[in-house]
Design a protein around this motif. Structure first.
Motif, short mmCIF file in Angstrom:
data_model
loop_
_atom_site.label_atom_id
_atom_site.label_comp_id
_atom_site.label_asym_id
_atom_site.label_seq_id
_atom_site.Cartn_x
_atom_site.Cartn_y
_atom_site.Cartn_z
N THR A 220 2.65 0.14 -8.16
CA THR A 220 2.40 0.41 -6.74
C THR A 220 3.46 -0.19 -5.82
N LEU A 221 3.60 0.45 -4.66
CA LEU A 221 4.42 -0.04 -3.56
C LEU A 221 3.51 -0.11 -2.34
N HIS A 222 3.71 -1.13 -1.51
CA HIS A 222 2.86 -1.24 -0.32
C HIS A 222 3.73 -1.27 0.93
N HIS A 223 3.84 -0.10 1.55
CA HIS A 223 4.67 0.07 2.74
C HIS A 223 3.90 -0.31 4.00
N VAL A 224 4.65 -0.46 5.09
CA VAL A 224 4.06 -0.65 6.41
C VAL A 224 5.08 -0.18 7.44
#
Length: 341
Positions: A220-224
């Motif tokens: 997973t990657l957690h962008h903002v």
């Protein structure tokens, strides 16, 4: 691409209401022309504050905004000034009520600034990172979970955070640390579905060409979005009692898997993702050593962080999902012909 256009990225009058009726503050933003500062400084100006942007040179923000005409610009080369022992003094001489430090990376830099500002500011807000967490044990990762980062960046940021929170507990220094995820916005390339910054991956997906994933694609990657990070910095100023001595994750509501990310990008271009799970080093073909290292940095951490704490503290609600933030960034890359379908 034909997904609905995203909402405006600048604050509404309602969002600025937390400052209405309060005193006008003198706010120094260190690293003000960067990703987050591009959105944060117009928010602060629109809220009625006097804003000073400190940066090494005269780089323009990623997005133009008329609010920048009201900002005082101060050029300070932080590394040189810290080496000479003058950086903190130069910030102190700007006479701030609040300092927002977007580019503090080490405990030594944090200590230098704190010593200069002790007893002189109402609030110091510092940008951390979700890289203070190593491999996840239970997801989404909360701020309370054990922190075992690896790699110099995560280790230094954790030591910085630990120093600052200790100063708050033991010496009542008014500090808050905010930890963004993978920051996204128009003007720069987002972390792609292979976990690196090579824009050709987006072009291949847009054309329906094969992409070789480094694994099964479930990391997973957690962008903002950068404006959501700016939103939290702004909100924190209006919730002094809830945030002093605390640190918070700042990400979107949900992380994305590599596979799901690739499939969504292909969908935006009217294609079906042509994905293959790599065997051995097959996925590395055509990538630079930097690309490979960056991919491994991201997929070995596989960030997936909780934002329940920041929601409870002051009602943060991301304006963007991960995919909405990425979509807006890709629109800009298309306009710049960095992506050529």
């Amino acid at each position: 691409m034909y997904v609905k256009t995203i909402v405006s990225t600048y604050p509404t009058a309602h969002e600025n209401s937390i400052f209405r009726g309060g005193s006008r503050m003198r706010i120094v933003v260190i690293g003000g022309s960067g990703h987050v500062g591009t959105y944060l400084i117009p928010r602060l100006v629109n809220a009625g504050h006097y804003v000073i942007s400190v940066s090494r040179g005269k780089r323009q923000p990623y997005q133009p905004h008329q609010a920048w005409n009201e900002v005082e610009q101060v050029a300070i080369h932080r590394d040189l000034a810290e080496h000479e022992g003058t950086f903190g003094l130069q910030i102190q001489e700007l006479n701030p009520d609040v300092v927002i430090d977007m580019i503090c990376y080490t405990p030594q830099s944090a200590e230098h600034l704190v010593n200069a500002l002790r007893g002189r500011v109402q609030h110091l807000l510092v940008c951390g990172t979700i890289w203070i967490h190593g491999r996840s044990i239970q997801v989404p990762t909360t701020e309370e979970q054990n922190r075992k980062p690896f790699g110099d960046y995560g280790l230094q940021k954790l030591r910085m955070t630990s120093f600052l929170l200790k100063e708050a507990r033991l010496n009542k220094f008014p500090v808050t640390v905010l930890h963004p995820g993978h920051i996204v916005g128009p003007g720069w390339i987002p972390v792609n579905p292979l976990g690196n910054f090579n824009p050709s991956i987006f072009t291949k997906l847009a054309r329906g060409e094969e992409i070789v994933l480094p694994t099964l694609g479930m990391e997973t990657l957690h962008h903002v979005h950068a404006d959501d990070v700016a939103q939290v910095f702004e909100l924190a100023l209006g919730h002094w009692g809830e945030v002093i001595g605390e640190d918070f994750h700042v990400v979107s509501d949900a992380a994305v898997t590599l596979r799901g990310y690739a499939e969504m990008v292909a969908f935006w271009f009217g294609k079906e993702a042509n994905l293959k799970c790599g065997v051995g080093d097959e996925w590395k073909e055509g990538l630079s050593e930097d690309d490979i290292k960056t991919s491994l940095d991201h997929i070995t951490r596989s960030h997936n962080c909780s934002i329940q704490k920041v929601k409870r503290a002051f009602g943060y609600q991301p304006r963007y999902t991960s995919f909405q933030a990425i979509y807006e960034a890709l629109q800009w890359l298309l306009e710049q012909k960095v992506i050529v379908p």
